[in-house]
Design a protein around this motif. Structure first.
Motif, PDB file in Angstrom:
ATOM      1  N   UNK A  24       0.853  -1.193   0.000  1.00 11.51           N
ATOM      2  CA  UNK A  24       0.000   0.000   0.000  1.00 11.51           C
ATOM      3  C   UNK A  24       0.891   1.247   0.000  1.00 11.51           C
ATOM      4  N   UNK A  25       0.635   2.135  -0.944  1.00  7.39           N
ATOM      5  CA  UNK A  25       1.431   3.363  -1.011  1.00  7.39           C
ATOM      6  C   UNK A  25       0.995   4.317   0.096  1.00  7.39           C
ATOM      7  N   UNK A  26       1.964   4.972   0.756  1.00  5.18           N
ATOM      8  CA  UNK A  26       1.616   5.900   1.836  1.00  5.18           C
ATOM      9  C   UNK A  26       0.842   7.097   1.301  1.00  5.18           C
ATOM     10  N   UNK A  27      -0.073   7.608   2.141  1.00  7.67           N
ATOM     11  CA  UNK A  27      -0.865   8.772   1.740  1.00  7.67           C
ATOM     12  C   UNK A  27       0.043   9.978   1.573  1.00  7.67           C
ATOM     13  N   UNK A  28      -0.176  10.726   0.495  1.00 11.35           N
ATOM     14  CA  UNK A  28       0.648  11.898   0.217  1.00 11.35           C
ATOM     15  C   UNK A  28       0.433  12.964   1.295  1.00 11.35           C
ATOM     16  N   UNK A  29       1.533  13.485   1.812  1.00 18.83           N
ATOM     17  CA  UNK A  29       1.459  14.512   2.839  1.00 18.83           C
ATOM     18  C   UNK A  29       1.108  15.866   2.228  1.00 18.83           C
ATOM     19  N   UNK A  30       0.374  16.661   2.998  1.00 21.77           N
ATOM     20  CA  UNK A  30       0.101  18.030   2.568  1.00 21.77           C
ATOM     21  C   UNK A  30       1.401  18.827   2.587  1.00 21.77           C
ATOM     22  N   UNK A  31       1.614  19.627   1.549  1.00 22.13           N
ATOM     23  CA  UNK A  31       2.814  20.447   1.433  1.00 22.13           C
ATOM     24  C   UNK A  31       2.521  21.847   1.974  1.00 22.13           C
ATOM     25  N   UNK A  32       3.208  22.209   3.054  1.00 20.93           N
ATOM     26  CA  UNK A  32       2.971  23.487   3.718  1.00 20.93           C
ATOM     27  C   UNK A  32       4.240  24.339   3.630  1.00 20.93           C
ATOM     28  N   UNK A  33       4.134  25.510   3.040  1.00 20.99           N
ATOM     29  CA  UNK A  33       5.267  26.425   2.968  1.00 20.99           C
ATOM     30  C   UNK A  33       5.128  27.494   4.048  1.00 20.99           C
ATOM     31  N   UNK A  34       6.164  27.622   4.887  1.00 21.51           N
ATOM     32  CA  UNK A  34       6.217  28.678   5.893  1.00 21.51           C
ATOM     33  C   UNK A  34       7.283  29.676   5.448  1.00 21.51           C
ATOM     34  N   UNK A  35       6.838  30.830   4.982  1.00 21.68           N
ATOM     35  CA  UNK A  35       7.762  31.893   4.578  1.00 21.68           C
ATOM     36  C   UNK A  35       8.158  32.689   5.812  1.00 21.68           C
ATOM     37  N   UNK A  36       9.455  32.814   6.044  1.00 21.06           N
ATOM     38  CA  UNK A  36       9.932  33.520   7.226  1.00 21.06           C
ATOM     39  C   UNK A  36      10.153  32.593   8.406  1.00 21.06           C
ATOM     40  N   UNK A  37      10.599  31.363   8.143  1.00 19.64           N
ATOM     41  CA  UNK A  37      10.691  30.341   9.192  1.00 19.64           C
ATOM     42  C   UNK A  37      11.779  30.610  10.224  1.00 19.64           C
ATOM     43  N   UNK A  38      12.704  31.528   9.933  1.00 20.67           N
ATOM     44  CA  UNK A  38      13.770  31.806  10.893  1.00 20.67           C
ATOM     45  C   UNK A  38      13.421  32.938  11.859  1.00 20.67           C
ATOM     46  N   UNK A  39      12.300  33.595  11.634  1.00 17.32           N
ATOM     47  CA  UNK A  39      11.845  34.641  12.538  1.00 17.32           C
ATOM     48  C   UNK A  39      11.128  34.059  13.744  1.00 17.32           C
ATOM     49  N   UNK A  40      10.737  34.916  14.661  1.00 16.71           N
ATOM     50  CA  UNK A  40      10.086  34.456  15.888  1.00 16.71           C
ATOM     51  C   UNK A  40       8.769  33.730  15.601  1.00 16.71           C
ATOM     52  N   UNK A  41       7.904  34.329  14.788  1.00 12.33           N
ATOM     53  CA  UNK A  41       6.607  33.713  14.504  1.00 12.33           C
ATOM     54  C   UNK A  41       6.767  32.526  13.568  1.00 12.33           C
ATOM     55  N   UNK A  42       7.583  32.683  12.531  1.00 11.83           N
ATOM     56  CA  UNK A  42       7.778  31.596  11.579  1.00 11.83           C
ATOM     57  C   UNK A  42       8.334  30.351  12.226  1.00 11.83           C
ATOM     58  N   UNK A  43       9.301  30.512  13.128  1.00  8.47           N
ATOM     59  CA  UNK A  43       9.881  29.344  13.796  1.00  8.47           C
ATOM     60  C   UNK A  43       8.854  28.670  14.702  1.00  8.47           C
ATOM     61  N   UNK A  44       7.973  29.472  15.324  1.00 12.01           N
ATOM     62  CA  UNK A  44       6.912  28.895  16.155  1.00 12.01           C
ATOM     63  C   UNK A  44       5.910  28.127  15.296  1.00 12.01           C
TER      64      UNK A  44
END
Length: 324
Positions: A1-21
């Motif tokens: 059985x092939x694994x279910x495809x994961x949702x692709x989520x882009x977080x722009x600004x991931x190194x900032x305070x909110x983005x990292x959270x």
């Protein structure tokens, strides 16, 4: 059985305070694949680079937390940088999302979008109802443009691009720059230094009577995810003709109370001296978050607990603090 495809989520600004959270919180969901890119890997002010990045990735959701941010000093010194860079980041990411058929996007704004003399607590309807605070007007105008850009893509193309306006945020990965930091990291740094140096008193600008609202950054991430994934009909009912939602605690403290809480957390026994010759800023600033509560979200982390977690992180980061 092939694994279910994961949702692709882009977080722009991931190194900032909110983005990292956001990355920390989203990563707990194993059905999601979180995509990030450093500034070196992707310049969000470069339109062609952003379009190519989106075309290659095929995202399901986008969290737009990337922004050029700073305190009063930085906003006053670099107004052109603040309006230009934020407009470019927003325009490129939001349009690239649309061009690659990303249906769901969340844009993070700031409570500085509201008029300087908005009625308190500030309701979402106050947007564009008066003059902005001059010291951060360029930044605020960029954020207002981001809200309206999302609203316009929704109206013209039927997208589901939502916007949230947080109150004053604090927490781990905050900016501890001497001049560009906001009130909580500035007070933590000043009071900690006074304790280490065994200083008998600490001077704080203003009377200490100005009132502010503060939200811990992990609560902000939780609220963003809740708003992003709220059923469309429920979100539409809450926002009606509005294009954004306030995020906060609905609780406020004076700067004097805040400083004393930080002293308690740090264990500083000295005296706090308030310099009334220095400005207080806006006497009161708190958001009306009744719509957010109706949508089913409330904050979980108290101010004292959040301050303790922030100070613990601060102590463990000496020599590695973000100071830009």
């Amino acid at each position: 059985m092939t694994p279910e495809k994961k949702q692709q989520i882009f977080v722009a600004g991931h190194q900032g305070m909110v983005g990292s959270a956001l990355v920390r919180t989203l990563s707990q969901n194993k059905s999601l694949q979180i995509i990030v890119a450093t500034r070196r890997e992707l310049d969000l002010t470069n339109q062609s680079a952003v379009r190519h990045f989106f075309a290659y990735q095929h995202f399901d959701q986008v969290y737009l937390a990337a922004a050029k941010v700073g305190g009063i000093h930085a906003n006053s010194e670099y107004p052109a940088d603040f309006i230009y860079q934020n407009l470019m980041i927003q325009n490129n990411v939001i349009d690239a999302a649309h061009q690659t058929d990303v249906q769901k996007l969340l844009f993070l704004g700031s409570s500085c979008i509201y008029p300087k003399f908005a009625e308190q607590p500030i309701q979402e309807e106050s947007l564009l109802a008066g003059y902005l605070e001059p010291s951060n007007e360029p930044y605020a105008i960029a954020k207002i443009a981001g809200i309206k850009l999302c609203e316009s893509y929704n109206r013209q193309y039927g997208r589901d691009y939502r916007s949230v306006m947080p109150t004053n945020l604090y927490g781990i990965h905050d900016n501890f720059h001497d001049q560009n930091s906001h009130v909580i990291p500035a007070l933590i740094q000043r009071i900690h230094s006074a304790k280490i140096a065994d200083q008998k008193q600490v001077e704080i600008w203003g009377t200490g009577q100005a009132k502010r609202e503060f939200l811990y950054v992990d609560d902000m991430a939780s609220a963003c995810i809740h708003v992003m994934n709220a059923p469309f009909a429920q979100y539409q009912q809450m926002t009606a003709t509005l294009s954004h939602l306030n995020i906060g605690t609905g609780e406020e403290v004076t700067i004097q109370e805040l400083a004393q809480l930080i002293c308690d957390v740090i264990g500083y026994q000295g005296k706090l001296i308030f310099n009334a010759q220095k400005p207080d800023g806006t006497p009161r600033k708190v958001l009306d978050i009744s719509r957010l509560h109706q949508l089913g979200w409330q904050h979980q982390i108290s101010l004292k607990k959040g301050l303790a977690q922030t100070y613990s992180w601060y102590l463990n980061q000496q020599g590695q603090l973000r100071t830009v």
